[in-house]
Each structure stands twice: as structure tokens, then as C-alpha cells.
Design an enzyme around this catalytic site. Structure first.
Site, PDB file in Angstrom:
ATOM      1  N   TRP A  76      -3.502  -2.371  -1.417  1.00 12.23           N
ATOM      2  CA  TRP A  76      -3.286  -3.508  -1.970  1.00 12.23           C
ATOM      3  C   TRP A  76      -3.629  -4.629  -0.991  1.00 12.23           C
ATOM      4  O   TRP A  76      -2.983  -4.740  -0.099  1.00 12.23           O
ATOM      5  CB  TRP A  76      -1.659  -4.009  -2.732  1.00 12.23           C
ATOM      6  CG  TRP A  76      -1.580  -4.879  -3.449  1.00 12.23           C
ATOM      7  CD1 TRP A  76      -2.017  -5.166  -4.940  1.00 12.23           C
ATOM      8  CD2 TRP A  76      -0.973  -6.262  -3.160  1.00 12.23           C
ATOM      9  NE1 TRP A  76      -1.616  -6.376  -5.249  1.00 12.23           N
ATOM     10  CE2 TRP A  76      -1.165  -7.182  -4.026  1.00 12.23           C
ATOM     11  CE3 TRP A  76      -0.710  -6.596  -1.814  1.00 12.23           C
ATOM     12  CZ2 TRP A  76      -0.799  -8.352  -4.033  1.00 12.23           C
ATOM     13  CZ3 TRP A  76      -0.166  -7.994  -1.592  1.00 12.23           C
ATOM     14  CH2 TRP A  76      -0.361  -9.085  -2.790  1.00 12.23           C
ATOM     15  N   GLU A 131      10.445 -13.557 -19.760  1.00 14.49           N
ATOM     16  CA  GLU A 131      10.014 -12.284 -19.719  1.00 14.49           C
ATOM     17  C   GLU A 131       8.674 -11.973 -20.662  1.00 14.49           C
ATOM     18  O   GLU A 131       7.741 -11.246 -20.241  1.00 14.49           O
ATOM     19  CB  GLU A 131      10.952 -11.009 -19.998  1.00 14.49           C
ATOM     20  CG  GLU A 131      10.609  -9.848 -20.141  1.00 14.49           C
ATOM     21  CD  GLU A 131      10.068  -8.951 -18.947  1.00 14.49           C
ATOM     22  OE1 GLU A 131       9.854  -9.908 -17.780  1.00 14.49           O
ATOM     23  OE2 GLU A 131       9.537  -7.771 -18.967  1.00 14.49           O
ATOM     24  N   LYS A 180       4.949 -10.916 -19.233  1.00 12.87           N
ATOM     25  CA  LYS A 180       4.326  -9.913 -19.409  1.00 12.87           C
ATOM     26  C   LYS A 180       2.789 -10.049 -20.044  1.00 12.87           C
ATOM     27  O   LYS A 180       2.028  -9.441 -19.694  1.00 12.87           O
ATOM     28  CB  LYS A 180       5.242  -9.098 -20.775  1.00 12.87           C
ATOM     29  CG  LYS A 180       6.410  -8.286 -20.378  1.00 12.87           C
ATOM     30  CD  LYS A 180       6.155  -6.830 -19.877  1.00 12.87           C
ATOM     31  CE  LYS A 180       6.091  -6.916 -18.284  1.00 12.87           C
ATOM     32  NZ  LYS A 180       7.564  -6.691 -17.818  1.00 12.87           N
ATOM     33  N   GLU A 214       0.426 -11.308 -17.223  1.00  9.99           N
ATOM     34  CA  GLU A 214       0.031 -10.318 -16.353  1.00  9.99           C
ATOM     35  C   GLU A 214      -0.745  -9.238 -16.668  1.00  9.99           C
ATOM     36  O   GLU A 214      -1.685  -8.614 -15.947  1.00  9.99           O
ATOM     37  CB  GLU A 214       1.500  -9.609 -15.677  1.00  9.99           C
ATOM     38  CG  GLU A 214       2.340  -8.683 -16.205  1.00  9.99           C
ATOM     39  CD  GLU A 214       3.530  -8.143 -15.512  1.00  9.99           C
ATOM     40  OE1 GLU A 214       3.385  -8.060 -14.306  1.00  9.99           O
ATOM     41  OE2 GLU A 214       4.537  -7.840 -16.332  1.00  9.99           O
ATOM     42  N   ARG A 224       1.259   1.626  -6.199  1.00 10.05           N
ATOM     43  CA  ARG A 224       1.329   0.610  -4.814  1.00 10.05           C
ATOM     44  C   ARG A 224      -0.014  -0.267  -4.775  1.00 10.05           C
ATOM     45  O   ARG A 224       0.262  -1.077  -3.913  1.00 10.05           O
ATOM     46  CB  ARG A 224       1.765   1.315  -3.763  1.00 10.05           C
ATOM     47  CG  ARG A 224       3.078   1.986  -3.747  1.00 10.05           C
ATOM     48  CD  ARG A 224       3.403   2.943  -2.503  1.00 10.05           C
ATOM     49  NE  ARG A 224       4.660   3.218  -2.478  1.00 10.05           N
ATOM     50  CZ  ARG A 224       5.511   2.456  -1.539  1.00 10.05           C
ATOM     51  NH1 ARG A 224       5.129   1.678  -0.727  1.00 10.05           N
ATOM     52  NH2 ARG A 224       6.816   2.642  -1.736  1.00 10.05           N
ATOM     53  N   CYS A 270       0.666  -1.217   0.043  1.00 14.59           N
ATOM     54  CA  CYS A 270       0.018   0.133   0.092  1.00 14.59           C
ATOM     55  C   CYS A 270       1.024   1.334  -0.150  1.00 14.59           C
ATOM     56  O   CYS A 270       2.170   1.310   0.197  1.00 14.59           O
ATOM     57  CB  CYS A 270      -0.763  -0.029   1.351  1.00 14.59           C
ATOM     58  SG  CYS A 270      -1.682  -1.659   1.429  1.00 14.59           S
ATOM     59  N   LYS A 306       2.747  -1.977  -8.306  1.00 20.54           N
ATOM     60  CA  LYS A 306       4.117  -1.875  -8.760  1.00 20.54           C
ATOM     61  C   LYS A 306       5.334  -1.941  -7.871  1.00 20.54           C
ATOM     62  O   LYS A 306       6.120  -2.437  -8.065  1.00 20.54           O
ATOM     63  CB  LYS A 306       4.089  -0.402  -9.430  1.00 20.54           C
ATOM     64  CG  LYS A 306       5.404   0.099  -9.927  1.00 20.54           C
ATOM     65  CD  LYS A 306       5.160   0.098 -11.433  1.00 20.54           C
ATOM     66  CE  LYS A 306       6.454   0.256 -12.213  1.00 20.54           C
ATOM     67  NZ  LYS A 306       6.627  -0.931 -13.143  1.00 20.54           N
ATOM     68  N   ASN A 310       1.134   0.536   5.674  1.00 21.47           N
ATOM     69  CA  ASN A 310       1.784  -0.435   4.715  1.00 21.47           C
ATOM     70  C   ASN A 310       2.786  -1.401   5.351  1.00 21.47           C
ATOM     71  O   ASN A 310       3.480  -1.047   6.137  1.00 21.47           O
ATOM     72  CB  ASN A 310       2.778   0.674   3.686  1.00 21.47           C
ATOM     73  CG  ASN A 310       3.472  -0.211   2.751  1.00 21.47           C
ATOM     74  OD1 ASN A 310       3.059  -1.304   2.123  1.00 21.47           O
ATOM     75  ND2 ASN A 310       4.617   0.208   2.478  1.00 21.47           N
ATOM     76  N   GLY A 311       2.196  -2.687   5.050  1.00 21.82           N
ATOM     77  CA  GLY A 311       2.917  -3.681   5.427  1.00 21.82           C
ATOM     78  C   GLY A 311       2.236  -4.885   6.187  1.00 21.82           C
ATOM     79  O   GLY A 311       0.887  -4.857   5.689  1.00 21.82           O
ATOM     80  N   HIS A 322      10.876 -32.591 -23.052  1.00 22.36           N
ATOM     81  CA  HIS A 322      11.038 -33.159 -21.632  1.00 22.36           C
ATOM     82  C   HIS A 322       9.779 -32.929 -20.890  1.00 22.36           C
ATOM     83  O   HIS A 322       9.664 -33.115 -19.725  1.00 22.36           O
ATOM     84  CB  HIS A 322      12.022 -32.744 -20.874  1.00 22.36           C
ATOM     85  CG  HIS A 322      13.634 -32.940 -21.389  1.00 22.36           C
ATOM     86  ND1 HIS A 322      14.016 -34.142 -21.621  1.00 22.36           N
ATOM     87  CD2 HIS A 322      14.512 -32.007 -22.282  1.00 22.36           C
ATOM     88  CE1 HIS A 322      15.276 -34.218 -22.371  1.00 22.36           C
ATOM     89  NE2 HIS A 322      15.505 -32.754 -22.599  1.00 22.36           N
TER      90      HIS A 322
HETATM   91  C1  F6R Z   1       6.558  -7.384 -14.057  1.00 21.69           C
HETATM   92  C2  F6R Z   1       7.320  -6.689 -12.728  1.00 21.69           C
HETATM   93  C3  F6R Z   1       7.284  -7.448 -11.706  1.00 21.69           C
HETATM   94  C4  F6R Z   1       8.831  -6.577 -10.946  1.00 21.69           C
HETATM   95  C5  F6R Z   1       8.946  -7.233  -9.655  1.00 21.69           C
HETATM   96  C6  F6R Z   1      10.237  -6.763  -9.001  1.00 21.69           C
HETATM   97  O1  F6R Z   1       6.214  -6.681 -15.175  1.00 21.69           O
HETATM   98  O2  F6R Z   1       7.095  -5.409 -12.868  1.00 21.69           O
HETATM   99  O3  F6R Z   1       7.848  -8.670 -11.926  1.00 21.69           O
HETATM  100  O4  F6R Z   1       9.499  -6.850 -11.877  1.00 21.69           O
HETATM  101  O5  F6R Z   1       7.815  -7.022  -8.823  1.00 21.69           O
HETATM  102  O6  F6R Z   1       9.988  -5.377  -8.842  1.00 21.69           O
HETATM  103  P1  F6R Z   1      11.213  -4.322  -8.444  1.00 21.69           P
HETATM  104  O7  F6R Z   1      12.053  -4.229  -9.970  1.00 21.69           O
HETATM  105  O8  F6R Z   1      10.525  -2.972  -8.442  1.00 21.69           O
HETATM  106  O9  F6R Z   1      12.021  -5.126  -7.349  1.00 21.69           O
END
Ligand code: F6R
Length: 606
Positions: free
Chosen positions: A74, A478, A482, A485, A27, A2, A601, A98-99, A501
Site C-alpha cells: 500500500w 456509516e 460505505k 469508499e 493490507r 503493507c 484493510k 511494512n511501516g 445550519h
Molecule cells: C471502513 C473501514 C475502515 C475501518 C478503519 C479502522 O469500511 O473498514 O474505516 O473501520 O480503518 O480499522 P480497524 O477496525 O481495523 O481498526
């Protein structure tokens, strides 16, 4: 994860709080709420979903008062609902958090034994109830909050507001970041300096275990031992301007398009005019270490996985890569002459930070590659390598990933140079290729329309596989991350050689298989794997260069042509189609591209 904010202002607090929460919405966006004290009366407004719902509510039910706290959630404990939304209030106390309070069950039982009733399913309500409980004996708000804090286990950044006190916020930090902003006869509290940027650039960061009593004209801080301390006031360079989409439909589209510019900026910071590598601050001497341990989460972890290939191939340096949530509890031995490197866009990821703390005192050097220079991970590192990507708003990381890769590649080159593993000519060639990267990425971005067409096909799929070999394996991972998500389509990535495999059992004509395969030394191997897919009616989307497509494109369901680049730099370039395919698929499906469901994020809880 959060976001929390607090203001002791001379103006109405509600609009200030909402504006700050906008900058913290990355967040979490399950609910938002604010509380203020007006003429001594503590009151709050809360709404489920995005901040805009709270703003709408405030139009109909304004909340006056010049002192206030706010929260964007969140959800951890309890579903997203108005009842579970912060601020949580217990009589004269309101709290934003937050936590995670780990011992909240135990505390609930104790409070229940005093006949105290709970109305929410959250851990945070316990904090408000505890403080209220202590205040009932006539204890002053500040002491009651401190007594409540003494009882908490877990991670938190907390801000308390009290009825009858419109010049007081009590704030505390353990495990989750908290910044105090200094204004002109005003004071602010926020999860980060970005939230406070329009208000002030004068910031004091609370350290682990700090507690602060904030009024409009004073700031008192006590450290984890209860000793009064001062924390330096820093001038922070964060742009206070409203972050906008610059004409793009989504932040993600804007951030994808920004990549040539931000990569050029990162290169400018790390390469001198004459092609020498210039690391900021103390940098790192790779002759002083024998191995590298790299730790991160999610996309940043895939950046590490890519860099492993680079360090091993160019610098002949042994590298271990791990996801932070596993690394931190495995208690791995850290041999002498090890450098530990942590990669994080936000610099606040709880697991990555915990992994860093595990290595502190064990590794010879703690390095971090981050986007937020004032973050906890940056502040606890011996040397910080900023990626210069600028603020990334889209929850799905794009420009931060390619900037992380760029900086990690330069670091691998530096390691190769320090360890005498690269010739001057090869190094100069690679530096020249790096300098050409922004233009080549611009060319790749020019293929947007084709990506959009191919994405239309992906948007109809239930499952998508990504394959890659060598340097393309982390990019396949990756690409799958992407896609899942932001489009919510199930996607998996495999090292191409692993297909037979097990995963090959999934192949049929309903399953698109995106094959990332530049015409490099491993191309023919990957080609065989593609043929195995096609023999089972799998629909191959081949992402390759002109040569690769000429040689093999014919039987593919679709081809996407990438410009030619040195084999070693292909991961940075091939990240672009991985991003664009996911983006256009999500747009075709009509999902919330910038704020996909269930995600946030900055992942500040484990
Ligand atoms: C995916 C994404 C997440 C972050 C992960 C780590 O698009 O953004 O997988 O890469 O949560 O976040 P950071 O880089 O802020 O430690």
C-alpha cells in the site's frame, strides 16, 4: 499497511510466498513482489497492481529458490510502480518493509555523500542501501542489518534476505506487527498469523523493538535493549483453509449475508442460557469506574459513537468518543476512575494502538473490542472482548461493524446492571430482543432486491446525503462512508437537526437524501427535516419501519421498509440497508467492491 512474508523452506519458496501474500492482500494491493536466494544468487520479481499480476509474471519468469521474502504494497512513499515495488535490493541485500522510516531523507543524504545512488522514491530502499553499505566493510549480514536497524526512526516490520545465504532471514519489529512461524525444519515470518496459517499454527510474536535471526532450525531474538530473549510459542487457532466467496460475487456480499450467523455466534459467547451476561477473561467491573473513553478509526469509530448513546441512555454513564488520530496527539487528560475502550476489527490500526499506549498507565482499565484476538491491540489490553465475526476480507467493513455493535450493546447492558440503572425486567426484555436480532436481520436481508432497485438510482448521483437523528446519526455516517469508499460517489452524513445550519444549501433535485428514521421517539423531529428537504425538491429515500412508511412514505422518492425492533437496537438493524445500498450502488457502477482504490484493510501507518 503493507504485508510482508518470509520463508526458509525445503520446497520451492515462490508458490508458498504467493499463497501467503494472497492472505495478506487485504493490507494493500498497489504492487507485489518476491525475492529468493537460489544457489547463492539473490533475485526478485515484482509487478504493479494486484497479486494476480505477480502470479502471471512468475509463470513466464519463474523464480527458483527455497528461501525467500515477499511483499504486498500500500503505497506511502512513491507511486505504485515496479521500481518502487518491494523487495528493494541493494547488491547482496533484499528488504521487505511494512511501516514508514521517518528519517529516510536524512539517511539518504548521508548515503548520497558516500556516492551511493538511489533508484526508487521509497523510504525502504534506504534500509537496503544502509545494510549494503555496512556489509562493504566485511561486516556479516546479521550485524550489518542490525547496524542499519540502529539508524532507523519510525515504524517498521522488516525482513532481510542476503545473497549467498539461503538459510537466513533477519527480521525486526518496531511499531508494526510481526509473527514468526515454526515449521518442521522450516521457518516463516509474516505480518500476521493468518498469512502463515496454511504453513503452521505454531507462532511466536515479536515484541516492540525485537530483532530476530531466523534459520531453518533456530530462532534467536534480542529485545529493544539488545538482551537475548525468548518469545513464547503459541498454538494459534486460525483457519488455514483458503478463504472463498462461498458462491457470492464478492466477499462483501458474503460478509453481509453472514451477519445473522456471526451475530448469533457473538451472542452465544456473551449471553448464558439463562440470559446472564458473561464477559470473557477478567471482564470489567463498571462500579470501579465513573466514565468511559472510547477511541477508534473509521467504521469502528462509528460503532463507538453508537455505543455512546447506549452507555449514556441505558447505563447513565458519561462517555467520550474520539477518533484515534486526533486523540493520540491531543494529549487529553485521563481522569481517575476512567476505563479506556479501543475498538478495532484488525487490532493493528496504528493510530488506535498509539491511543491505547497513551492511555496505558493513565486509565484504570484498558479494554478492547476486536476481531483479531492475537493482534497488537488485544495483546496490550487488560481485558479483550472479541467480536467473533470471523475473517473479514472485504475492505469495507460490514459484519465486523454489526458484531462490534452487538458486543458494545451487551457491554452497555452490563454497565447498566453494575451501576443499578436498569430494572431486571427491562434487562430481560433487551436480552430477549438481542436474541431475536439474527432473525430480524435475516428478514432485513430479504429486502435485497428492493435495495438493488434503489441503488440503481443512487448510482446516477454525483452527491448523496445521509440524515439521521439520535441512534441513527452514527448509522447515517456509516452509510455515507460505505457509499463513498466502494462506489466513489461523494456522500456526507449529517445529524438531521444540523441540516438547516448549512448543508441544506446543497439540496436540489439531483441530490438523493437517504433518511434513516425508524418510527421512534425522534421520528417526528426527523420528519420535519425530511419535509424541509422535500420542499426544496430533494429526493428522499426513506428507510423506516412499516409504521413510519405508512405515516410518511407517500411523498418520498423511494422507501425501504425495515422490520420492527426495540428502538435501542435499531442501529444494528439499520446498518444492513446502509451496507446493501452501498454494495449495490458499487456493483451498478462496476467498481472494485472488495478492494476499492487507494484503501487497505489494515491501516498500520498513521
Ligand atoms: C471502513 C473501514 C475502515 C475501518 C478503519 C479502522 O469500511 O473498514 O474505516 O473501520 O480503518 O480499522 P480497524 O477496525 O481495523 O481498526
Amino acid at each position: 499497511m503493507c504485508g510482508i512474508v518470509g520463508v526458509l523452506s525445503n520446497h520451492e519458496a515462490s508458490p508458498i510466498l504467493v499463497e501467503a501474500l494472497k492472505r495478506l492482500e487485504y493490507r494493500g494491493y498497489d504492487s507485489a513482489g518476491i525475492a529468493t536466494v537460489n544457489a547463492g544468487v539473490l533475485d526478485r520479481r515484482r509487478a504493479v497492481g494486484k497479486l494476480v499480476n505477480l502470479s502471471d509474471l512468475l509463470v513466464h519468469e519463474p523464480l527458483p529458490g527455497k528461501a525467500g521474502i515477499g511483499h504486498t504494497r500500500w503505497a506511502t512513499h512513491g507511486a505504485p510502480s515496479v521500481t518502487n515495488a518491494h523487495p528493494h535490493q541493494a547488491g547482496p541485500v533484499a528488504v521487505v518493509h511494512n511501516g514508514i522510516i521517518e528519517n529516510f531523507r536524512e539517511l539518504r543524504e548521508e548515503l548520497a555523500s558516500h556516492g551511493i545512488q538511489f533508484v526508487t522514491e521509497t523510504d525502504t530502499e534506504t534500509v537496503a542501501l544502509l545494510a549494503q553499505h555496512y556489509m562493504q566493510n566485511g561486516t556479516r549480514p546479521q550485524e550489518a542489518a542490525f547496524k542499519a536497524l540502529d539508524r532507523l526512526r519510525g515504524a517498521f516490520a522488516l525482513a532481510f534476505l542476503f545473497s549467498g545465504h539461503d538459510d537466513l532471514i533477519v527480521a525486526a519489529r518496531r511499531g508494526s506487527p510481526l509473527a514468526i512461524g515454526h515449521g518442521d525444519g522450516e521457518m516463516y515470518v509474516g505480518s500476521d498469523a493468518i498469512a502463515l496459517a496454511p504453513l503452521t499454527n505454531q507462532i511466536s510474536y515479536l515484541e516492540e523493538g525485537d530483532r530476530a535471526v531466523v534459520t531453518r532450525h533456530s530462532l534467536e531474538i534480542w529485545d529493544a535493549d539488545g538482551t537475548p530473549v525468548t518469545r513464547v510459542k503459541k498454538t494459534i487457532e486460525v483457519d488455514g483453509a483458503r478463504i472463498d466467496k462461498a458462491g457470492h460475487k464478492h466477499f462483501m456480499a458474503k460478509e453481509i449475508a453472514e451477519q445473522p450467523g456471526v451475530i448469533a455466534r457473538a451472542l452465544g459467547h456473551y449471553l448464558s442460557e439463562d440470559g446472564q451476561i458473561t464477559l470473557p477473561g477478567p471482564g470489567i467491573d463498571f462500579t470501579a469506574v465513573d466514565r468511559l473513553t472510547m477511541v477508534a478509526c473509521g467504521t469502528a469509530y462509528y460503532a463507538c459513537l453508537t455505543a455512546k448513546y447506549w452507555f449514556e441512555q441505558i447505563a447513565r454513564m458519561p462517555v467520550e468518543v474520539d477518533v484515534a488520530s486526533e486523540f493520540r496527539y491531543r494529549e487529553p487528560p485521563v481522569p481517575t476512575r476512567t476505563a479506556a475502550l479501543f475498538v478495532s476489527q484488525s487490532g493493528e490500526t496504528a493510530d488506535t494502538l498509539a491511543a491505547l499506549r497513551y492511555c496505558t498507565g493513565k486509565a484504570d482499565q484498558i479494554l478492547s473490542v476486536i476481531n483479531a484476538p492475537e493482534s497488537s491491540i488485544a495483546r496490550e489490553s487488560d481485558a479483550v472482548l472479541p467480536i467473533h465475526a470471523g475473517v473479514e476480507v472485504g475492505v469495507a467493513s460490514t459484519k465486523a461493524f454489526t458484531c462490534q455493535l452487538t458486543v458494545l450493546f451487551i457491554l452497555a447492558l452490563k454497565a447498566a446492571q453494575d451501576r443499578g440503572e436498569i430494572t431486571t425486567n427491562r434487562r430481560a426484555d433487551l436480552v430477549a430482543c438481542l436474541r431475536g436480532l439474527p432473525n430480524i436481520i435475516s428478514t432485513a436481508l430479504g429486502g435485497n432486491a428492493e435495495m438493488q432497485q434503489t441503488a440503481l438510482r443512487l448510482s446516477e448521483a454525483r452527491d448523496v446525503l445521509f440524515l439521521g437523528r439520535g441512534l441513527m446519526y452514527p448509522i447515517a455516517l456509516e452509510g455515507a462512508l460505505k457509499l463513498k469508499e466502494i462506489s466513489y460517489i461523494h456522500a456526507e452524513a449529517y445529524a438531521a437537526g444540523e441540516l438547516k445550519h448549512g448543508p441544506i444549501a446543497l439540496i436540489d433535485k439531483q441530490v438523493p437524501v437517504v433518511v434513516m428514521a425508524p418510527r421512534d421517539a425522534l421520528f417526528e423531529k426527523t420528519l420535519s427535516n425530511m419535509q424541509e428537504v422535500m420542499a426544496r425538491e430533494g429526493r428522499v429515500i426513506l428507510v423506516s419501519d412499516a409504521k413510519g412508511i405508512r405515516e410518511f412514505g407517500e411523498g418520498a422518492y423511494a422507501t425501504l421498509e425495515m422490520p420492527q425492533i426495540d428502538d435501542l437496537l435499531t442501529p444494528i438493524l439499520y446498518a444492513i440497508p446502509a451496507q446493501l445500498l452501498a454494495y449495490h450502488t458499487a456493483v451498478a457502477k462496476g467498481t472494485d467492491v472488495d478492494q476499492p482504490r487507494n484503501l487497505a484493510k489494515s491501516v498500520t501507518v498513521e
